[in-house]
Design a protein around this motif. Structure first.
Motif, PDB file in Angstrom:
ATOM      1  N   SER A 127       0.539  -0.999   0.403  1.00 46.06           N
ATOM      2  CA  SER A 127      -0.027   0.183   0.231  1.00 46.06           C
ATOM      3  C   SER A 127       1.332   1.607  -0.120  1.00 46.06           C
ATOM      4  CB  SER A 127      -0.909   0.055   1.510  1.00 46.06           C
ATOM      5  OG  SER A 127      -1.648   0.931   1.361  1.00 46.06           O
ATOM      6  N   TYR A 128       1.467   1.225   0.523  1.00 50.04           N
ATOM      7  CA  TYR A 128       2.673   2.596   1.127  1.00 50.04           C
ATOM      8  C   TYR A 128       3.198   2.711  -0.845  1.00 50.04           C
ATOM      9  CZ  TYR A 128       6.769   5.435   1.783  1.00 50.04           C
ATOM     10  OH  TYR A 128       7.230   6.217   1.657  1.00 50.04           O
ATOM     11  N   ALA A 129       3.833   1.663  -0.767  1.00 51.43           N
ATOM     12  CA  ALA A 129       4.900   1.474  -1.979  1.00 51.43           C
ATOM     13  C   ALA A 129       3.846   1.734  -3.431  1.00 51.43           C
ATOM     14  CB  ALA A 129       4.799   0.402  -3.042  1.00 51.43           C
ATOM     15  N   ILE A 130       2.241   1.617  -3.860  1.00 53.89           N
ATOM     16  CA  ILE A 130       1.614   2.397  -4.859  1.00 53.89           C
ATOM     17  C   ILE A 130       1.442   3.630  -4.394  1.00 53.89           C
ATOM     18  CG2 ILE A 130      -1.139   2.308  -5.238  1.00 53.89           C
ATOM     19  CD1 ILE A 130      -0.655  -0.624  -4.524  1.00 53.89           C
ATOM     20  N   SER A 131       0.822   4.239  -2.892  1.00 52.39           N
ATOM     21  CA  SER A 131       0.998   5.765  -2.728  1.00 52.39           C
ATOM     22  C   SER A 131       1.827   6.448  -2.943  1.00 52.39           C
ATOM     23  CB  SER A 131       0.516   5.894  -1.075  1.00 52.39           C
ATOM     24  OG  SER A 131       0.917   6.953  -1.069  1.00 52.39           O
ATOM     25  N   SER A 132       3.534   6.169  -2.609  1.00 45.75           N
ATOM     26  CA  SER A 132       4.653   7.050  -2.834  1.00 45.75           C
ATOM     27  C   SER A 132       4.330   6.540  -4.802  1.00 45.75           C
ATOM     28  CB  SER A 132       6.059   5.696  -2.442  1.00 45.75           C
ATOM     29  OG  SER A 132       6.976   6.856  -3.085  1.00 45.75           O
ATOM     30  N   PHE A 133       4.206   5.722  -5.439  1.00 47.03           N
ATOM     31  CA  PHE A 133       3.761   6.330  -6.274  1.00 47.03           C
ATOM     32  C   PHE A 133       2.962   7.144  -6.992  1.00 47.03           C
ATOM     33  CE2 PHE A 133       1.610   3.804 -10.728  1.00 47.03           C
ATOM     34  CZ  PHE A 133       2.709   4.618 -11.012  1.00 47.03           C
ATOM     35  N   LEU A 134       1.791   6.778  -6.518  1.00 45.75           N
ATOM     36  CA  LEU A 134       1.020   8.016  -7.057  1.00 45.75           C
ATOM     37  C   LEU A 134       1.628   9.164  -7.013  1.00 45.75           C
ATOM     38  CD1 LEU A 134      -2.129   5.740  -6.455  1.00 45.75           C
ATOM     39  CD2 LEU A 134      -1.362   6.387  -8.284  1.00 45.75           C
ATOM     40  N   THR A 135       1.653   9.356  -5.541  1.00 49.70           N
ATOM     41  CA  THR A 135       2.576  10.753  -4.960  1.00 49.70           C
ATOM     42  C   THR A 135       3.454  11.841  -5.891  1.00 49.70           C
ATOM     43  OG1 THR A 135       3.179   9.967  -3.551  1.00 49.70           O
ATOM     44  CG2 THR A 135       1.581  10.882  -2.575  1.00 49.70           C
TER      45      THR A 135
END
Length: 405
Positions: A127-135
């Motif tokens: 979840s953190y990796a996806i959030s970091s990718f988007l932001t």
């Protein structure tokens, strides 16, 4: 050696040799170890295979702005032109899962996730990796790197409770402190009633088997009662010390598996001191009450029926635990902390959430005075009823005979 010390030594050694005492002492550490091992097994079953290869997550970008920052910790995001191609790659094993970023994502924030098994949401790292990718794609090159990092990790919350003087309060609360207070309460309550229960059982059996007549031909009732209470109290302290050592070892053993929770646990010196003081005071109070019940009851069964009153009074704070832990310094907590029959357990539980020092001192004084008063009363009951057989006297008979003595 004085007669009091002889009784003390006999009760202490006989208690340590009891099978029930040994089983109780060993049962808690063994159950704790089994719980940790079961937790490790469950964690290993649910964990993803440790392959050094990052998780392969495909994505279909219908917005048209997510083209960089595809390598994240433990995750690689792979772009696909359409969802069907992503499905085919996931079914063939080349992808672990894939995402669709809809064209209206900027307005709604909704992303569709596709997996091969039912899951509510991605795991913490994923979840953190996806959030970091988007932001990173949304803000990369538009804001400073430090600001981007802060957006990805907006805060680390540290909560501090202050007292009336504006200084940090001694008890800061929180889940770790609740856990410590709860465990201390359980351990001390078990130790108190293990030892004081043996006292009641021993007195009732000695009285029922007429052994008491032989004992009282050699020692006084006060020497007998004091020796039994102190001897069993020392055994209870050894039991608690053994549990604390085992708990320390189990925490060290489990830190690797449950590090997020256990790493935050901390036992302060003042908590240990207060818990031990109220264990000793609580033990003497309940033991004196159990001794009085053993003196007036003719057999073990009747003694156990009456002892339920003492047991329920001592354990009563557990039924109100949510109110005690969240109640702060309200009237209910003050009453339970200062009332002698409930103060040992209440004080222990409130040590993790903060309690004024004056309440601890006043509770200890009231508890000590109650012990002194009940000890004198129990000595009279010993002297009057210990050799009486047949039936349990009524409250009216007890009060009448006490006034006569």
């Amino acid at each position: 050696m004085s007669k009091y010390r002889i009784v003390l030594k006999h009760e202490f050694m006989s208690t340590l040799k009891r099978k029930g005492f040994l089983i109780t002492s060993l049962a808690l550490p063994v159950l704790g170890l089994l719980s940790i091992l079961v937790g490790m097994v469950v964690q290993n079953i649910n964990a993803k295979p440790d392959t050094n290869e990052p998780l392969q997550i495909g994505y279909v970008d219908q917005v048209g702005v997510f083209s960089g920052y595809q390598e994240q910790p433990g995750v690689v995001l792979i772009p696909f032109a359409d969802s069907q191609t992503a499905v085919d790659n996931m079914l063939s094993g080349e992808l672990d899962e894939f995402l669709i970023i809809p064209a209206d994502y900027i307005n709604t924030g909704i992303i569709q996730r596709f997996t091969l098994k039912a899951e509510i949401s991605p795991g913490g790292d994923t979840s953190y990796a996806i959030s970091s990718f988007l932001t990173s794609n949304l803000l990369g090159g538009k804001v400073d790197a430090d600001i981007l990092s802060r957006v990805q990790n907006p805060f680390a919350l540290i909560n501090t409770v202050i007292d009336e003087s504006g200084q940090p309060a001694p008890g800061q609360g929180g889940i770790p402190n609740y856990i410590v207070s709860y465990l201390f309460g359980i351990l001390l309550l078990l130790a108190i009633f293990t030892a004081s229960g043996y006292l009641l059982q021993g007195l009732s059996e000695e009285k029922e088997n007429r052994i008491m007549e032989v004992l009282l031909s050699s020692v006084t009732t006060r020497e007998l009662m004091t020796g039994k209470i102190v001897g069993l109290g020392l055994a209870g302290l050894i039991q608690v010390a053994f549990w604390l050592v085992c708990a320390w070892g189990l925490v060290k053993f489990a830190t690797k598996t449950f590090g997020d929770i256990l790493g935050a646990l901390s036992i302060q010196a003042d908590m240990i001191v207060v818990c031990l003081v109220f264990f000793i005071l609580g033990y003497f109070l309940y033991s004196i009450l159990m001794a009085a019940i053993g003196a007036i009851t003719p057999n073990v069964r009747d003694g156990q029926q009456l002892s339920v009153i003492v047991t329920m009074s001592a354990a009563f704070p557990f039924y109100l635990m949510p109110f005690i832990l969240n109640g702060g310094d309200n009237l209910l907590n003050k009453v339970l902390s200062l009332f002698p029959l409930t103060s040992p357990l209440t004080i222990i539980m409130r040590m993790g959430t903060g309690i004024p020092v004056w309440e601890i001192i006043l509770a200890a004084i009231l508890l000590s005075l109650t012990i002194w008063l009940f000890f004198g009363l129990a000595a009279k009951l010993f002297r009057v009823f210990l050799l009486m057989y047949g039936k349990t006297p009524s409250i009216k008979e007890i009060m009448h005979l006490i006034r006569q003595t």
